[in-house]
Scaffold this active site. Structure first.
Site, short mmCIF file in Angstrom:
data_model
loop_
_atom_site.label_atom_id
_atom_site.label_comp_id
_atom_site.label_asym_id
_atom_site.label_seq_id
_atom_site.Cartn_x
_atom_site.Cartn_y
_atom_site.Cartn_z
N GLU A 57 -30.96 55.86 -7.77
CA GLU A 57 -31.64 56.86 -8.59
C GLU A 57 -31.60 56.59 -10.11
O GLU A 57 -32.63 56.45 -10.76
CB GLU A 57 -30.99 58.23 -8.30
CG GLU A 57 -31.39 59.36 -9.20
CD GLU A 57 -32.84 59.75 -9.04
OE1 GLU A 57 -33.29 59.93 -7.90
OE2 GLU A 57 -33.54 59.89 -10.06
N ASP A 115 -35.49 58.95 -6.50
CA ASP A 115 -35.30 59.00 -5.04
C ASP A 115 -36.37 59.85 -4.34
O ASP A 115 -37.34 59.34 -3.81
CB ASP A 115 -33.91 59.55 -4.71
CG ASP A 115 -32.82 58.52 -4.97
OD1 ASP A 115 -33.14 57.34 -5.11
OD2 ASP A 115 -31.65 58.91 -5.02
N GLN A 170 -31.56 58.45 0.11
CA GLN A 170 -32.43 59.59 -0.19
C GLN A 170 -33.94 59.30 -0.22
O GLN A 170 -34.74 60.06 0.31
CB GLN A 170 -32.02 60.23 -1.53
CG GLN A 170 -32.79 61.48 -1.84
CD GLN A 170 -32.36 62.23 -3.08
OE1 GLN A 170 -33.10 63.02 -3.61
NE2 GLN A 170 -31.15 62.02 -3.58
N GLY A 208 -46.37 68.68 -23.91
CA GLY A 208 -47.81 68.70 -24.11
C GLY A 208 -48.16 69.16 -25.51
O GLY A 208 -47.39 68.98 -26.45
N GLY A 209 -49.31 69.78 -25.64
CA GLY A 209 -49.74 70.25 -26.95
C GLY A 209 -49.11 71.58 -27.34
O GLY A 209 -49.35 72.09 -28.43
C1 COA Z 1 -29.99 51.66 -1.53
C2 COA Z 1 -29.48 50.25 -1.60
C3 COA Z 1 -29.07 49.88 -3.01
C4 COA Z 1 -28.27 50.16 -0.66
O1 COA Z 1 -27.82 48.86 -0.57
P1 COA Z 1 -26.84 48.39 0.60
O2 COA Z 1 -25.94 49.51 0.98
O3 COA Z 1 -26.20 47.14 0.15
O4 COA Z 1 -27.78 48.19 1.86
P2 COA Z 1 -29.04 47.23 2.08
O5 COA Z 1 -30.20 48.09 2.32
O6 COA Z 1 -29.23 46.23 1.00
O7 COA Z 1 -28.61 46.39 3.36
C5 COA Z 1 -28.53 46.96 4.56
C6 COA Z 1 -28.01 45.90 5.54
O8 COA Z 1 -27.75 46.59 6.72
C7 COA Z 1 -28.50 46.01 7.75
N1 COA Z 1 -28.88 47.06 8.70
C8 COA Z 1 -29.48 48.24 8.44
N2 COA Z 1 -29.68 48.93 9.57
C9 COA Z 1 -29.19 48.15 10.55
C10 COA Z 1 -29.11 48.30 11.96
N3 COA Z 1 -29.56 49.41 12.56
N4 COA Z 1 -28.56 47.31 12.66
C11 COA Z 1 -28.10 46.20 12.07
N5 COA Z 1 -28.16 45.99 10.75
C12 COA Z 1 -28.68 46.96 10.01
C13 COA Z 1 -29.69 45.41 7.07
O9 COA Z 1 -30.30 44.46 7.88
C14 COA Z 1 -29.04 44.82 5.84
O10 COA Z 1 -28.35 43.65 6.17
P3 COA Z 1 -28.48 42.25 5.33
O11 COA Z 1 -28.28 42.60 3.90
O12 COA Z 1 -27.38 41.42 5.91
O13 COA Z 1 -29.81 41.67 5.55
C15 COA Z 1 -30.57 49.26 -1.09
O14 COA Z 1 -30.86 49.57 0.24
C16 COA Z 1 -31.84 49.31 -1.89
O15 COA Z 1 -31.93 48.80 -3.01
N6 COA Z 1 -32.92 49.90 -1.32
C17 COA Z 1 -34.23 49.93 -1.91
C18 COA Z 1 -34.34 50.98 -2.98
C19 COA Z 1 -33.85 52.31 -2.50
O16 COA Z 1 -34.39 52.89 -1.58
N7 COA Z 1 -32.79 52.82 -3.13
C20 COA Z 1 -32.09 54.02 -2.74
C21 COA Z 1 -32.78 55.17 -3.08
S1 COA Z 1 -31.96 56.59 -2.47
#
Ligand code: COA
Length: 422
Positions: A140, A172, A17, A254-255
């Site tokens: 979130e 988010d 998100q 607020g106030g």
């Molecule tokens: C949201 C979150 C917790 C999800 O975690 P996750 O599902 O484990 O996914 P990640 O983003 O850590 O990892 C994505 C992986 O997919 C890979 N990937 C993504 N797009 C890709 C593509 N097009 N081709 C190949 N690999 C891809 C990334 O390189 C990564 O690989 P790695 O961990 O081996 O280096 C994490 O992305 C995060 O903390 N993001 C930052 C904060 C955030 O935005 N939170 C969500 C708010 S809605």
């Protein structure tokens, strides 16, 4: 009409998100947003909480309108080469992967600058660079807890006491909106310097930025020893003893004290309530509205501080006055007295709200697979731009089109498909 961000190309390397909300906003305003997704799967929200089998979920369609989608395996050498070409021809790359993911893919800030010194790289992470929690992945509610929202929301006593999460996406979408401001600032900065830069917004910081009044209260509490506008004052002074900003239930921040008050039908309708604010300079109109003219001159009621010990009685009097009125009737009475108030609106009511539909805040979109659905349109209105919300792209809908724009011929594109690069 030329849209203000026309000509700005954004590589949308976002998911879930926070990132998608940011790039969707920029797409509404005219940017060419290219969503880069993993072949076969795409953004996880395409398949989460589906309401129609095999059709992109509303979570995805409501956060990715007006974009194009290319599938690309950016861990394969050919996929990296395509991404490099995209970087060379784009203005902004937005990402919200877990910490270090972009670096592990080989696209460090240094490498991106080599490829395109004008590139703006915008990131959302849970915590800011160098923070002692910088390695944490964050969703979130984690951000709401880390940013001060959860400790200051909810009830301080009774059943249900404890930190509480808001249903609003403070971690988010809110972070995405902050990031959009950062991106637009960097674009303007680039017009002056010719150089791109890194822009980052952590979810913790974005939540904290919305908790400004609570940080204000913490400092006031440490200095004064109590918070006079909190519902604990003056009857539960022990709530201030540890000098930690307490939760205030539905009190105004607020106030001006405020509270959620019951209206006709509250026993069966979970949203038969209004929010009522006792605005200082509206005190006399409030007394008139309630038929309590004696409160206008009684020193026990004439100032905000004097009223606070009686605030429960004041709210009880208002509740008694509106007990035979619906939330809409109550607001229609109070609006005549210029009193800041509103009905508690349910999602059912908001979805059908004619004013929101008329203003474009809620819009109906036609999607090739799901048909018509409602989504939330631009909350920002302009005199010379009426953002038009179009359907979110199917996974890889624009892969061939974008590859062709990058100069790949039909044979090469077919090979990419055959070996799973796209
Ligand atoms: C949201 C979150 C917790 C999800 O975690 P996750 O599902 O484990 O996914 P990640 O983003 O850590 O990892 C994505 C992986 O997919 C890979 N990937 C993504 N797009 C890709 C593509 N097009 N081709 C190949 N690999 C891809 C990334 O390189 C990564 O690989 P790695 O961990 O081996 O280096 C994490 O992305 C995060 O903390 N993001 C930052 C904060 C955030 O935005 N939170 C969500 C708010 S809605």
């Amino acid at each position: 009409m030329t849209k203000p961000l026309a000509g700005i190309r954004i590589i949308d390397f976002t998911h879930v998100q926070a990132g998608p909300a940011c790039t969707q906003l920029l797409a509404w305003f005219g940017a060419d947003v290219i969503k880069v997704e993993r072949p076969g799967a795409g953004d996880v929200t395409r398949s989460q909480l589906r309401d129609i089998p095999d059709v992109d979920a509303l979570y995805f369609t409501m956060l990715n309108s007006n974009k194009r989608s290319i599938t690309l395996d950016t861990k394969k050498p050919d996929g990296k080469a395509v991404l490099e070409k995209l970087i060379k021809g784009s203005d902004v790359l937005v990402e919200n992967f877990g910490p270090g993911a972009l670096d592990r893919m080989g696209f460090t800030w240094e490498r991106i600058q080599e490829l395109n010194p004008k590139m703006i790289v915008a990131s959302v992470k849970g915590f800011s660079d160098g923070h002692h929690y910088e390695d944490l992945k964050v969703y979130e509610n984690v951000a709401q807890c880390a940013g001060g929202a959860a400790s200051t929301t909810g009830w301080w006593k009774g059943e249900g006491a404890g930190p509480m999460i808001s249903a609003a996406a403070l971690g988010d979408t809110n972070t995405g909106m902050h990031l959009a401001i950062g991106i637009l600032t960097a674009i303007i900065g680039r017009q002056q310097t010719g150089k791109g830069q890194k822009v980052a917004c952590s979810m913790q910081d974005a939540v904290l930025n919305l908790c400004r009044v609570k940080m204000r209260d913490q400092q006031r509490l440490e200095k004064v020893g109590y918070l006079e506008e909190y519902p604990q004052y003056p009857h539960e002074m022990e709530a201030f003893a540890d000098k930690v900003t307490p939760r205030g239930g539905n009190a105004g921040g607020g106030g001006q004290p405020g509270w959620i008050l019951k209206c006709k039908g509250w026993e069966t309708d979970p949203n038969a309530y209004i929010y009522f604010t006792v605005q200082g300079h509206a005190w006399e109109p409030i007394c008139d509205a309630l038929g309590k003219p004696e409160w206008k001159t009684d020193p026990a009621y004439t100032t905000a501080k004097a009223r606070q010990p009686h605030i429960d009685e004041i709210f009880a009097t208002i509740e008694d006055f509106i007990k035979d009125k619906t939330k809409f009737e109550a607001v229609d009475i109070f609006r005549k007295y210029d009193i800041p108030c509103a009905p508690v609106l349910s999602m059912y009511e908001l979805l059908r709200d004619e004013s929101l539909r008329k203003s474009g805040s809620i819009v109906e979109v036609d999607h090739p697979a799901r048909g018509k659905y409602w989504t939330i349109g631009s909350p920002i209105k302009f005199s010379d731009l009426k953002p038009e919300v179009t359907a979110s792209p199917l996974l890889g809908q624009h892969t061939d089109e974008i590859l062709a724009e990058l100069g790949y011929d039909g044979d090469k594109i077919a090979t990419f498909h055959a070996v799973g690069v796209v």
